[in-house]
Design an enzyme around this catalytic site. Sequence first.
Site, PDB file in Angstrom:
ATOM      1  N   GLY A   1      29.963   3.191 -11.820  1.00 45.60           N
ATOM      2  CA  GLY A   1      30.022   3.360 -13.271  1.00 45.60           C
ATOM      3  C   GLY A   1      30.605   2.127 -13.925  1.00 45.60           C
ATOM      4  O   GLY A   1      30.485   1.019 -13.397  1.00 45.60           O
ATOM      5  N   SER A   2      31.272   2.343 -15.058  1.00 46.42           N
ATOM      6  CA  SER A   2      31.774   1.204 -15.824  1.00 46.42           C
ATOM      7  C   SER A   2      33.016   0.606 -15.160  1.00 46.42           C
ATOM      8  O   SER A   2      33.707   1.268 -14.375  1.00 46.42           O
ATOM      9  CB  SER A   2      32.146   1.665 -17.237  1.00 46.42           C
TER      10      SER A   2
ATOM     11  N   GLY B   1      36.166   2.362 -13.221  1.00 44.34           N
ATOM     12  CA  GLY B   1      36.516   1.927 -11.870  1.00 44.34           C
ATOM     13  C   GLY B   1      37.953   1.451 -11.760  1.00 44.34           C
ATOM     14  O   GLY B   1      38.602   1.640 -10.727  1.00 44.34           O
TER      15      GLY B   1
ATOM     16  N   GLU C   1      31.508   0.399  -7.341  1.00 41.97           N
ATOM     17  CA  GLU C   1      30.276  -0.309  -7.722  1.00 41.97           C
ATOM     18  C   GLU C   1      30.213  -0.205  -9.241  1.00 41.97           C
ATOM     19  O   GLU C   1      29.785   0.794  -9.788  1.00 41.97           O
ATOM     20  CB  GLU C   1      29.090   0.358  -7.027  1.00 41.97           C
TER      21      GLU C   1
ATOM     22  N   CYS D   1      22.741  -1.247 -13.256  1.00 42.02           N
ATOM     23  CA  CYS D   1      23.869  -2.173 -13.015  1.00 42.02           C
ATOM     24  C   CYS D   1      23.316  -3.558 -12.738  1.00 42.02           C
ATOM     25  O   CYS D   1      23.971  -4.558 -12.998  1.00 42.02           O
ATOM     26  CB  CYS D   1      24.667  -1.734 -11.809  1.00 42.02           C
TER      27      CYS D   1
HETATM   28  C1  UN1 Z   1      22.608   0.895 -10.148  1.00 37.68           C
HETATM   29  O1  UN1 Z   1      22.139   0.478 -11.188  1.00 37.68           O
HETATM   30  O2  UN1 Z   1      23.755   1.445 -10.111  1.00 37.68           O
HETATM   31  O3  UN1 Z   1      18.942  -2.582  -7.177  1.00 37.68           O
HETATM   32  C2  UN1 Z   1      21.905   0.915  -8.847  1.00 37.68           C
HETATM   33  C3  UN1 Z   1      18.573  -1.729  -7.972  1.00 37.68           C
HETATM   34  C4  UN1 Z   1      18.540  -0.295  -7.522  1.00 37.68           C
HETATM   35  C5  UN1 Z   1      19.893   0.318  -7.579  1.00 37.68           C
HETATM   36  C6  UN1 Z   1      20.640   0.122  -8.856  1.00 37.68           C
HETATM   37  N1  UN1 Z   1      18.028  -0.229  -6.176  1.00 37.68           N
HETATM   38  O4  UN1 Z   1      18.237  -2.004  -9.109  1.00 37.68           O
END
Ligand code: UN1
Length: 510
Positions: free
Chosen positions: A241-242, A246, A263, A297
């Site tokens: 998450g953000s 985290g 993450e 992310c």
């Molecule tokens: C995420 O955005 O938390 O690499 C995961 C990627 C995907 C996973 C993203 N396989 O864009």
Amino acid sequence: MSTTPSFLHDLGIQHDNAGTWIGGQSIDSAAYLTSFSPVDGNVIGRVSVTTVEQYHKAIDSAHAAYLDWRTVPAPKRGEVVRQYGNLLRQHKEALGALVSYEMGKSLAEGQGEVQEMIDICDYAVGLSRQLAGLTMKSERPDHLMMEQWHPVGVVGVISAFNFPVAVWAWNACIAWVCGNSVVWKASEKVPLCAVACQILWNRVASENQVPAGLSCIVTGGVDLGVLLSEDTRIPVVSATGSTRMGREVGQKVAARFGRSILELGGNNAIIVTPSADLKMTVTAAVFGAVGTAGQRCTSTRRLIIHESIFDKVLDAIKNAYGQLKIGSPLRAENHVGPLIDQDAVAMYVAALDRVEAAGGSFHLRGGVLEGPEYASGCYVKPSIAEVENDWSIVQHETFAPLLYVMKYRELSEAINLQNAVPQGLSSAIMTGSMQEAHRFLSAEGSDCGIANVNIGTSGAEIGGAFGGEKETGGGRESGSDSWKAYMRRQTNTLNYGSALPLAQGIVFNI
Ligand code: UN1
């Protein structure tokens, strides 16, 4: 959608669903949270909020399940995960549609997310026979040194709205084959996806008579995240998450000497060099920036383009943006769906204002889309703005389709720009030059957890370790040796002789 979509029936989703599940046992409560679809603004269903008492019951049950499960041989644990993967194959279409409808990503991406779950199941099955430790040479005669990897216990998973099912599966499938039980707190914005995964899991769990609490879900807000983070019964907490979230989770888990796998945010850039293939660059940049409506992310936030090709690359990208179809993600022809909710839209609009206030020049200024197709109020048009890297808005992750462009002269300058943000998740270089590619991947190159050549920043495969440095949190999930984070390492020294020599040559005669 006026009638209940058939994929909800297929997955066993009701209008009112329990938000606490201990394996197949569902526990209701008096309070509910409502799941709205950003696609059309309709209510999809409700999920009950886990009470504190229910939470404790779930963790106790997960702990009891772990005590049994750790005695099951790892390949047999893998067999259960294999069956889950097969069930996911059968329900890929329905679960993918639910992901699209509840989260808003395109149908292809919803299916792709379920495919990631299937892939991690396969990966975990293989891993269940490969949880190997080392042997070391002892300095003492007739001694053997080795290490073993044991399960840790209950693994807590806190997941974000943008990958409602895959990120949990990366954690859960690996945690299970390692011998752990898993308690999942999904995002409040996509609780039905979690219920659907649990219902499918229950079928496999009951057929194999696995201990009930092996998979639990709990539903709720920040309070529940705090309970999980502070709970000494949960040795490992994996949180996606953000950065703000985290930081809270990481500090709370560390304060009790637990381990966290974080993450968090990214601020991912693609460096576009003079020898870059233009077609590949456009695909990488556009999918990276507007895929999942910029809510990965790993979404591409910044393009660092060599000054000699800046106009050409920008024109090609603007041209591609002109072709984008924005609309219901349930229609295959659309490339870009809605943002998750109207709060996310407000944040996007505020970010555009901040870019303007900082002096940014827009090559494309998007905004909120209006009209019957966009009645949920969650659809936006993507933007491209030319900015300076050190502006505070650029240093910050805006979870929306807002792409920044900037120029560079020397590769070292581009790499410095790429690294000069607080986050360190994903990065990429588009180049035909072997020297530039290797420079980017070297120790003086990208400081991110993921560094790609001639591929965009998003769309990582499950086989690699996924995660990043700095404010991204340092955790690694999914492939490579990420499994070690879900186990505890034990170093064993065995003496098979008849004397007791001490290490370091110490003589201790009594
Ligand atoms: C995420 O955005 O938390 O690499 C995961 C990627 C995907 C996973 C993203 N396989 O864009």
